[in-house]
Design a protein around this motif. Structure first.
Motif, PDB file in Angstrom:
ATOM      1  N   TYR A 223       0.901  -1.131   0.089  1.00 12.71           N
ATOM      2  CA  TYR A 223      -0.062  -0.034  -0.036  1.00 12.71           C
ATOM      3  C   TYR A 223       0.879   1.215  -0.063  1.00 12.71           C
ATOM      4  O   TYR A 223       1.879   1.299   0.856  1.00 12.71           O
ATOM      5  CB  TYR A 223      -0.951   0.187   1.375  1.00 12.71           C
ATOM      6  CG  TYR A 223      -1.806   1.300   1.247  1.00 12.71           C
ATOM      7  CD1 TYR A 223      -3.000   1.307   0.560  1.00 12.71           C
ATOM      8  CD2 TYR A 223      -1.524   2.448   2.127  1.00 12.71           C
ATOM      9  CE1 TYR A 223      -3.697   2.452   0.510  1.00 12.71           C
ATOM     10  CE2 TYR A 223      -2.254   3.565   2.006  1.00 12.71           C
ATOM     11  CZ  TYR A 223      -3.216   3.647   1.182  1.00 12.71           C
ATOM     12  OH  TYR A 223      -4.092   4.786   1.232  1.00 12.71           O
ATOM     13  N   VAL A 224       0.588   2.055  -0.710  1.00 10.62           N
ATOM     14  CA  VAL A 224       1.642   3.509  -1.055  1.00 10.62           C
ATOM     15  C   VAL A 224       0.670   4.384  -0.877  1.00 10.62           C
ATOM     16  O   VAL A 224      -0.432   4.632  -1.371  1.00 10.62           O
ATOM     17  CB  VAL A 224       2.116   3.371  -2.510  1.00 10.62           C
ATOM     18  CG1 VAL A 224       2.908   4.813  -2.759  1.00 10.62           C
ATOM     19  CG2 VAL A 224       2.909   2.113  -2.777  1.00 10.62           C
ATOM     20  N   GLU A 225       1.091   5.434  -0.021  1.00 10.81           N
ATOM     21  CA  GLU A 225       0.369   6.915   0.348  1.00 10.81           C
ATOM     22  C   GLU A 225       1.274   7.791   0.366  1.00 10.81           C
ATOM     23  O   GLU A 225       2.197   7.744   1.419  1.00 10.81           O
ATOM     24  CB  GLU A 225      -0.516   6.685   1.439  1.00 10.81           C
ATOM     25  CG  GLU A 225      -1.248   7.743   1.831  1.00 10.81           C
ATOM     26  CD  GLU A 225      -2.458   8.148   0.559  1.00 10.81           C
ATOM     27  OE1 GLU A 225      -2.761   9.350   0.281  1.00 10.81           O
ATOM     28  OE2 GLU A 225      -2.883   7.218   0.125  1.00 10.81           O
ATOM     29  N   LEU A 229       5.415   3.573   2.229  1.00  7.51           N
ATOM     30  CA  LEU A 229       5.418   2.386   1.719  1.00  7.51           C
ATOM     31  C   LEU A 229       4.923   1.290   2.671  1.00  7.51           C
ATOM     32  O   LEU A 229       5.986   1.091   3.675  1.00  7.51           O
ATOM     33  CB  LEU A 229       6.606   1.962   0.905  1.00  7.51           C
ATOM     34  CG  LEU A 229       6.638   0.481   0.224  1.00  7.51           C
ATOM     35  CD1 LEU A 229       5.477   0.421  -0.825  1.00  7.51           C
ATOM     36  CD2 LEU A 229       8.105   0.305  -0.208  1.00  7.51           C
ATOM     37  N   PHE A 280      -1.402  -4.253  -5.017  1.00  2.00           N
ATOM     38  CA  PHE A 280      -1.681  -3.181  -4.303  1.00  2.00           C
ATOM     39  C   PHE A 280      -3.125  -2.663  -4.232  1.00  2.00           C
ATOM     40  O   PHE A 280      -3.777  -2.701  -5.265  1.00  2.00           O
ATOM     41  CB  PHE A 280      -0.578  -2.030  -5.055  1.00  2.00           C
ATOM     42  CG  PHE A 280      -0.887  -1.501  -6.219  1.00  2.00           C
ATOM     43  CD1 PHE A 280      -1.721  -0.641  -6.623  1.00  2.00           C
ATOM     44  CD2 PHE A 280      -0.508  -2.508  -7.491  1.00  2.00           C
ATOM     45  CE1 PHE A 280      -1.904  -0.056  -7.930  1.00  2.00           C
ATOM     46  CE2 PHE A 280      -0.756  -1.948  -8.559  1.00  2.00           C
ATOM     47  CZ  PHE A 280      -1.447  -0.850  -8.998  1.00  2.00           C
ATOM     48  N   VAL A 282      -5.856   0.412  -3.760  1.00  2.00           N
ATOM     49  CA  VAL A 282      -6.075   1.685  -4.064  1.00  2.00           C
ATOM     50  C   VAL A 282      -7.476   2.264  -3.591  1.00  2.00           C
ATOM     51  O   VAL A 282      -8.512   1.467  -3.446  1.00  2.00           O
ATOM     52  CB  VAL A 282      -6.001   1.913  -5.539  1.00  2.00           C
ATOM     53  CG1 VAL A 282      -4.608   1.538  -6.233  1.00  2.00           C
ATOM     54  CG2 VAL A 282      -7.212   0.973  -6.115  1.00  2.00           C
ATOM     55  N   HIS A 287      -5.400   7.501  -7.094  1.00  3.16           N
ATOM     56  CA  HIS A 287      -4.639   6.763  -5.929  1.00  3.16           C
ATOM     57  C   HIS A 287      -3.871   5.522  -6.983  1.00  3.16           C
ATOM     58  O   HIS A 287      -2.840   5.533  -6.856  1.00  3.16           O
ATOM     59  CB  HIS A 287      -5.375   6.545  -5.050  1.00  3.16           C
ATOM     60  CG  HIS A 287      -4.481   5.411  -3.871  1.00  3.16           C
ATOM     61  ND1 HIS A 287      -4.862   4.683  -3.117  1.00  3.16           N
ATOM     62  CD2 HIS A 287      -3.062   6.121  -3.423  1.00  3.16           C
ATOM     63  CE1 HIS A 287      -4.035   4.398  -2.300  1.00  3.16           C
ATOM     64  NE2 HIS A 287      -2.790   4.940  -2.561  1.00  3.16           N
ATOM     65  N   GLU A 288      -4.586   5.136  -7.602  1.00  2.00           N
ATOM     66  CA  GLU A 288      -4.064   4.085  -8.538  1.00  2.00           C
ATOM     67  C   GLU A 288      -3.028   4.356  -9.595  1.00  2.00           C
ATOM     68  O   GLU A 288      -2.040   3.840  -9.649  1.00  2.00           O
ATOM     69  CB  GLU A 288      -5.175   3.064  -9.239  1.00  2.00           C
ATOM     70  CG  GLU A 288      -4.661   2.139 -10.141  1.00  2.00           C
ATOM     71  CD  GLU A 288      -5.589   1.374 -11.124  1.00  2.00           C
ATOM     72  OE1 GLU A 288      -5.251   0.500 -11.981  1.00  2.00           O
ATOM     73  OE2 GLU A 288      -6.903   1.436 -10.538  1.00  2.00           O
ATOM     74  N   THR A 291      -0.046   5.237  -7.445  1.00  2.00           N
ATOM     75  CA  THR A 291       0.531   4.213  -7.080  1.00  2.00           C
ATOM     76  C   THR A 291       1.414   3.384  -8.335  1.00  2.00           C
ATOM     77  O   THR A 291       2.922   2.976  -8.069  1.00  2.00           O
ATOM     78  CB  THR A 291      -0.304   3.392  -6.590  1.00  2.00           C
ATOM     79  OG1 THR A 291      -0.803   3.875  -5.336  1.00  2.00           O
ATOM     80  CG2 THR A 291       0.371   1.789  -6.042  1.00  2.00           C
ATOM     81  N   TYR A 294       4.709   5.391  -8.992  1.00  2.00           N
ATOM     82  CA  TYR A 294       5.669   5.300  -7.897  1.00  2.00           C
ATOM     83  C   TYR A 294       6.235   3.860  -8.147  1.00  2.00           C
ATOM     84  O   TYR A 294       7.370   3.933  -7.951  1.00  2.00           O
ATOM     85  CB  TYR A 294       4.823   5.291  -6.446  1.00  2.00           C
ATOM     86  CG  TYR A 294       5.627   4.865  -5.430  1.00  2.00           C
ATOM     87  CD1 TYR A 294       6.586   5.627  -4.748  1.00  2.00           C
ATOM     88  CD2 TYR A 294       5.937   3.471  -4.973  1.00  2.00           C
ATOM     89  CE1 TYR A 294       7.319   5.532  -3.573  1.00  2.00           C
ATOM     90  CE2 TYR A 294       6.651   3.006  -3.834  1.00  2.00           C
ATOM     91  CZ  TYR A 294       7.390   3.929  -3.359  1.00  2.00           C
ATOM     92  OH  TYR A 294       8.171   3.669  -1.892  1.00  2.00           O
TER      93      TYR A 294
END
Length: 341
Positions: A223-225, A229, A280, A282, A287-288, A291, A294
């Motif tokens: 999960y990335v925000e 990470l 992952f 989202v 957000h997808e 990500t 990233y």
């Protein structure tokens, strides 16, 4: 591995990090009256008892004023045929309901959008049954009504089995079926509960048969925000990867996941494990996209990225007590084993 287990609302909203707090503090006055007692006919076949989060929940009659504290819980209540008993839905902006369900709850009051409703707002709805994905929604420190405060006004609270504190790191997709069975008992709808369970198990069996004998690719579930990470190494999410035919590179036996199913990690940790696929979660389309950007910039040489084996899953499908758990297994299995579908 760099580990940060500090709980915050970002994690809870994004990947349903449940069981972070105790059930709440002592109650305070609300000025809300206790719902009327059910009539004798409504109480036929009661009381009934179900176990929830290690405690016995005893109901003297079928609840008639329901609140789903997240879209996932609202959807499950609708699928059970309880739409006409809903007096509130909450966290409505966290993810969209299926179109058919949206239409059914169009007239149900929205008590909150991106966070759980405050104590005052929830109690003003005068529920007699509140269904929550986690215990977070009952933390008084956040201004929410505790389970004890709800009990004082005659409302029972039910937490999705996979969202119970002692279960969150060991939860499985089968916890959903426990919830369906329990709700069937609570509302005297055993036949409908059995139908939903049979349908869900049939879908899972279809995936199992489709991928039988297939080699399981190594998978990192992330999960990335922003610059944060996180890796998933336990809980329902871990079980979903296994049922979808993946071999998670992060394991519940690792020290990083001994107390919690997720941990903040460094990019180097992912690179060193070189997963063949990355799953992952989202929150929405933006957000997808962020990500994917990233991952492409951070891990260009990792097999999953270089071979474009990236599978995005709505974060809501990973919440405890949601029918989306089954959909997540199906979607990820198709991404990991496209030749089998």
């Amino acid at each position: 591995m760099t580990v940060d287990r500090t709980p915050n609302r970002l994690r809870t909203a994004a990947i349903s990090l449940a069981g972070l707090t105790a059930f709440g503090l002592s109650a305070c006055g609300t000025g809300v009256s206790t719902p009327d007692e059910p009539d004798t006919a409504a109480a036929e076949g009661y009381p009934v008892t179900v176990e929830n989060c290690g405690e016995e929940l005893v109901l003297e009659a079928a609840p008639t004023r329901l609140v789903g504290l997240s879209p996932s819980q609202t959807e499950l209540l609708v699928e059970l045929g309880l739409t006409d008993r809903l007096v509130g839905q909450a966290q409505t902006d966290t993810h969209p309901l299926p179109e058919q369900v949206q239409a059914e709850v169009a007239d149900v009051p929205e008590l909150s959008d991106v966070a759980p409703p405050t104590r005052e707002v929830l109690l003003e709805a005068e529920p007699d049954f509140v269904y929550s994905p986690t215990t977070y929604e009952f933390t008084t420190e956040q201004g929410f009504a505790s389970i004890e405060q709800l009990a004082e006004v005659g409302a029972d609270a039910y937490v999705a089995t996979g969202g119970c504190p002692e279960r969150r790191s060991q939860g499985t997709v089968d916890d959903l079926f426990t919830d369906i069975e329990n709700l069937g008992t609570i509302f005297a709808l055993p036949d409908r509960a059995d139908e939903m369970t049979e349908e869900g198990q049939s879908r899972l069996t279809a995936v199992e048969e489709a991928i039988e004998g297939a080699e399981a690719p190594s998978v990192a579930q992330l999960y990335v925000e922003g610059a944060t990470l996180m890796a998933i190494g336990g809980g329902i999410e871990y079980d979903i990867i296994a049922r979808a035919g993946g071999d998670n590179v992060f394991d519940p036996d690792e020290a990083a996941f001994s107390d919690f199913f997720a941990a903040t990690i460094t990019p180097e940790e992912v690179t060193s494990r070189d997963p063949e696929a990355i799953v992952f979660s989202v929150n929405d389309a933006d957000h997808e996209e962020a990500t994917r950007d990233y991952l492409a910039q951070t891990f260009p040489d990792v097999a999953a990225v270089s071979e474009d084996r990236l599978v995005a899953v709505p974060a809501s499908d990973l919440f405890p007590g949601t029918l989306g758990n089954i959909g997540a297994v199906e979607h990820i299995a198709e991404g990991l084993h496209p030749d089998r579908f």
